[in-house]
Write a protein that holds these residues in place. Structure first.
Motif, PDB file in Angstrom:
ATOM      1  N   HIS A  44       0.130   4.103   1.043  1.00  0.00           N
ATOM      2  CA  HIS A  44      -0.170   4.978   2.188  1.00  0.00           C
ATOM      3  C   HIS A  44       0.388   4.412   3.491  1.00  0.00           C
ATOM      4  N   CYS A  45       0.016   3.156   3.817  1.00  0.00           N
ATOM      5  CA  CYS A  45       0.415   2.602   5.113  1.00  0.00           C
ATOM      6  C   CYS A  45       1.532   1.575   4.986  1.00  0.00           C
TER       7      CYS A  45
ATOM      8  N   CYS B 173      -5.618   0.524   5.893  1.00  0.00           N
ATOM      9  CA  CYS B 173      -5.777   1.952   6.225  1.00  0.00           C
ATOM     10  C   CYS B 173      -6.994   2.576   5.534  1.00  0.00           C
TER      11      CYS B 173
ATOM     12  N   CYS C  77      -7.499   0.178   0.622  1.00  0.00           N
ATOM     13  CA  CYS C  77      -6.564  -0.665   1.367  1.00  0.00           C
ATOM     14  C   CYS C  77      -7.303  -1.271   2.559  1.00  0.00           C
TER      15      CYS C  77
ATOM     16  N   CYS D 170       0.839  -1.201   0.000  1.00  0.00           N
ATOM     17  CA  CYS D 170       0.000   0.000   0.000  1.00  0.00           C
ATOM     18  C   CYS D 170       0.879   1.258   0.000  1.00  0.00           C
TER      19      CYS D 170
HETATM   20 ZN   LIG Z   1      -2.908   1.078   3.401  1.00  0.00          ZN
END
Ligand SMILES: [Zn+2]
Length: 447
Positions: free
Chosen positions: A186-187, A207, A204, A184
């Motif tokens: 983002h996380c 997150c 995701c 992912c």
């Molecule tokens: Zn994520």
């Protein structure tokens, strides 16, 4: 090392080294000895097994597609300098009959222009690398969104459709595969099951942020929040070369004339390799090529390496095998994994079979005439990690590829293939706007 002649490396330089204390090392002695003996080598130290190729009874392929790309990064004059990278890739097709009408040494410009305008497509985009801020978000998100959007814009989204075709194995009409697993953006948790079949995006599970299918490729792993290195541009170029080549393959695969795809030679500039995170689509590419072979619709694909370890190695041994005179049959050598480890890399990495994660083609050397030789990659479909793999029969459509290449040789550059030369012309820097215009573009964007 590429000292193929060795005549300019006299014993003299070795004797100059004689007074150094380090010369007592047996390793250094061996190295000095190597220089002294280089000129006297009369046979191939790698003991490469060459085979003569007889094109009689082998039908050359009818059509040719070639892909190539380039990128350039531009800095503004301000402080700190703003930096962007332009990436351009081109896909070019021509039928061999038409190619035969072009003088490959002095191509007529109008004839060439006519061929190029009717049969080439190109793709271009621009990435912010350093000190460029947009009102939409960070550099990190800008690059992610530019990748996502760029792939969908040209040719009505055909290249993006090819990404989906590869990611979801769409040639398998009954199985609905999910995408390869990826991290992912983002996380940074791994989406173990990837995205579900045919999805363009999803959330995701960890997150809940939005992720794109194009994030699966993993450009974000090369970046940090504020800047991106040049490698993002080179990786994008490489991915787009793959997507453009496989767009041609995908469209011909679906053509009503089922034989068309197998009567075509697909040429890629550079090795058939995707490294690091980008290698996650390699298993799918191999699976498709194996499937195509299995149902009797073999793909004829060749990559050409014009520099690097294999090219240097071939340059050092190319004088040994026949053909020694024009008119003699050409010769080729398929390189096994053992040979690659022993003779090309000289580092037996036993824990990691050669090319297992990254390569979707195996290597071969081709010597066409006394002065023309090249390093080629040809797919095998499924990978086999055995040291003796591959042999001639493992390379898909080798005879037909070899029977086609002689008519494609450029007379302008040594060891070059004319279709790659043409694709390169479309994709190269020279057809970018001039650097001054690019600079202004960067500064306008920045103000
Ligand atoms: Zn994520």
């Amino acid at each position: 090392m590429a000292y193929s002649q060795g005549t300019r490396l006299p014993g003299e330089s070795a004797s100059k080294l004689g007074h150094l204390a380090v010369i007592t090392s047996k390793w250094v002695k061996a190295l000095v000895g190597e220089f002294e003996h280089a000129s006297s080598a009369t046979s191939d130290p790698a003991k490469t097994t060459w085979q003569s190729f007889d094109a009689v009874d082998v039908m050359p392929l009818r059509n040719v597609w070639a892909v190539d790309g380039s990128y350039v990064s531009i800095q503004s004059a301000q402080k700190p300098p703003k930096e962007v990278a332009f990436v351009k890739t081109a896909l070019f097709t021509v039928d061999r009959a038409r190619l035969d009408t072009i003088d490959k040494e002095h191509p007529h410009p109008l004839l060439l222009q006519d061929v190029l305008t009717s049969s080439a497509v190109f793709h271009a985009t621009v990435f912010p690398l350093k000190n460029v801020r947009t009102s939409l978000g960070s550099n990190y998100d800008a690059v992610r969104h530019i990748v996502h959007d760029s792939m969908q814009i040209d040719e009505n989204g055909a290249f993006y459709e090819t990404l989906k075709w590869l990611a979801y194995r769409k040639w398998e009409t009954t199985l609905h595969a999910s995408s390869p697993a990826f991290e992912c953006p983002h996380c940074h948790q791994k989406l173990e099951t990837g995205l579900p079949y045919d999805a363009d995006e999803g959330n995701c599970p960890n997150c809940n942020n939005l992720v794109f299918l194009s994030d699966m490729l993993g450009f974000h792993l090369d970046m940090d929040e504020d800047s991106a290195p040049d490698s993002v541009a080179s990786a994008y170029m490489l991915i787009m070369e793959h997507l453009m080549l496989f767009t041609a393959i995908r469209l011909l695969w679906g053509h009503t004339d089922k034989s068309l795809v197998s009567e075509t030679l697909f040429i890629k500039d550079g090795p058939l390799t995707l490294r690091s995170q980008y290698s996650k689509i390699v298993p799918n590419i191999r699976a498709f090529l194996q499937h195509a072979k299995g149902i009797g619709r073999p793909l004829h694909i060749s990559g050409q390496e014009k520099s690097g370890a294999f090219f240097d190695h071939l340059a050092s041994i190319a004088r040994f095998p026949a053909p020694h005179a024009r008119g003699e049959p050409m010769a080729y050598a398929v390189l096994s994994h053992d040979y690659v480890r022993r003779e090309v890399y000289r580092s037996p990495d036993l824990s990691n079979p050669y090319g297992k994660r990254t390569n979707w083609g195996e290597k071969l050397y081709l010597k066409m005439d006394p002065n023309t030789y090249m390093v080629l990659n040809v797919p095998t479909g499924d990978y086999n990690e055995a040291g003796a793999f591959p042999t001639d029969n493992d390379l898909i459509g080798l005879s037909r590829i070899l029977a086609t290449l002689p008519s494609l040789v450029s007379h302008k550059f040594e060891g070059a293939l004319f279709p790659i030369e043409l694709a390169n012309g479309i994709a190269s820097m020279s057809s970018y706007p001039s650097a001054a215009i690019l600079q202004r573009f960067v500064e306008d964007q920045a103000s």
